[in-house]
Design an enzyme around this catalytic site. Sequence first.
Site, PDB file in Angstrom:
ATOM      1  N   GLU A  37      -5.136  -0.769  -4.334  1.00  0.00           N
ATOM      2  CA  GLU A  37      -4.100  -1.642  -4.042  1.00  0.00           C
ATOM      3  C   GLU A  37      -4.116  -2.845  -5.212  1.00  0.00           C
ATOM      4  O   GLU A  37      -5.167  -3.499  -5.385  1.00  0.00           O
ATOM      5  CB  GLU A  37      -4.186  -2.356  -2.579  1.00  0.00           C
ATOM      6  CG  GLU A  37      -2.993  -3.354  -2.231  1.00  0.00           C
ATOM      7  CD  GLU A  37      -3.157  -3.753  -0.790  1.00  0.00           C
ATOM      8  OE1 GLU A  37      -3.722  -3.060  -0.192  1.00  0.00           O
ATOM      9  OE2 GLU A  37      -2.759  -4.790  -0.850  1.00  0.00           O
ATOM     10  N   GLU A  95       1.373 -11.915  -4.415  1.00  0.00           N
ATOM     11  CA  GLU A  95       2.067 -12.207  -3.044  1.00  0.00           C
ATOM     12  C   GLU A  95       2.496 -13.601  -3.132  1.00  0.00           C
ATOM     13  O   GLU A  95       1.510 -14.341  -3.676  1.00  0.00           O
ATOM     14  CB  GLU A  95       1.224 -11.842  -1.971  1.00  0.00           C
ATOM     15  CG  GLU A  95       1.224 -10.524  -1.551  1.00  0.00           C
ATOM     16  CD  GLU A  95       0.276 -10.066  -0.151  1.00  0.00           C
ATOM     17  OE1 GLU A  95       0.543  -9.481   0.465  1.00  0.00           O
ATOM     18  OE2 GLU A  95      -0.950 -10.440  -0.576  1.00  0.00           O
TER      19      GLU A  95
END
Length: 278
Positions: free
Chosen positions: A127, A131
């Site tokens: 991943e 964010e």
Amino acid sequence: MPTTTRATRILLTSLTLLASALAQTSTVCNPLDVTCPADPALGTTFNNTFSSMSTMSGDIWSSLGSTDPTFPADDSGAAFTVAQHGDAPTVQSKWYVFWGHVSVMMRAAPGTGIISSIVLLSDDLDEIDWEVMGGNTTHVETNYYGKGNTTQMNSEYFPCDDPQGGFHNYTVNWDYREIQWILDGTVVRTVTYGQAVGADNKTMYPQTPMQLKIGSWAGGDASEPEGTREWAGGLTDYAKGPFTMTVQSVMVQDGQINSTDYTYSDRTGAWPSIVVAQ
Ligand SMILES: *[C@@H]1O[C@H](CO)[C@@H](O)[C@H](O)[C@H]1NC(C)=O
Ligand SMILES: *[C@@H]1O[C@H](CO)[C@@H](O)[C@H](O)[C@H]1NC(C)=O
Ligand SMILES: *[C@@H]1O[C@H](CO)[C@@H](O)[C@H](O)[C@H]1NC(C)=O
Ligand SMILES: *[C@@H]1O[C@H](CO)[C@@H](O)[C@H](O)[C@H]1NC(C)=O
Ligand SMILES: *[C@@H]1O[C@H](CO)[C@@H](O)[C@H](O)[C@H]1NC(C)=O
Ligand SMILES: *[C@@H]1O[C@H](CO)[C@@H](O)[C@H](O)[C@H]1NC(C)=O
């Protein structure tokens, strides 16, 4: 009102996955455990500017949330709105890239605890993330994980001027040597293959074909674990909403030009084990 695309309807059956915030990082078939279907490759460069619903093709994007993105009349982009408990509008590319370049022009959602996420995620849970916390108007987060191991925090925050007030360019450059996070054209973080190791000296370097997931969700929802709420910046007050993340455009270049699909040839999840079909 915006309606559900063909692809959305099919994907709504997997809606329960989104019950938890971590659903943005779940996998349907983990090739480290079982044999999975080949991953369709992007194999080219892809540009998508969002203005109306027809600009978000169901051939390319699946909608994973209980609500879908909407398309404001001012053509500002695709709007991912969290209005109440359980809302987590998220789209996922149907293709994968195996190394490459991803740029997203995004205005983050405001609101304490609301997370705007740009996530590259592989079937075995490698991943790479950007964010943005709705309550933080000065910094944005970068993060990565290898094989779904979230024991070790790899996150780092970087200054960004009012990410909820305007559009910024969130880019990831990724190859077998290093990952670069590039904010508005400036490389803010680089992680090399050798730097991405765990306490057990095993590599945590993201190195398998990735799908792009974009969405917003309430990390500050009362149902989230305390640690998640704290990380998100606190408890979300839906009365102050709705909270909207807007995505203007997406540009993606697959590292494997002309590839058609990607297959895991064994259960190591190591990049040399990925077979690239042309
Ligand atoms: C996509 O956009 C980039 C940057 O503007 C450009 O370099 C590239 O040629 C475009 N690719 C396609 C297929 O339109
Ligand atoms: C925003 O994030 C930075 C970096 O983690 C932190 O120092 C700052 O306190 C945060 N601001 C708010 C309002 O949470
Ligand atoms: C975003 O930044 C990347 C990296 O600097 C650049 O290649 C790309 O063209 C930028 N995209 C837009 C829409 O400006
Ligand atoms: C996960 O990462 C931690 C921290 O690096 C490491 O100690 C642990 O062994 C890893 N767990 C697995 C299952 O690989
Ligand atoms: C990790 O590697 C370092 C450097 O080679 C070594 O000192 C350490 O003992 C290793 N740790 C583990 C858990 O294997
Ligand atoms: C991709 O395919 C096109 C069309 O067949 C060809 O012209 C080009 O050289 C190929 N590029 C690569 C990198 O394989």
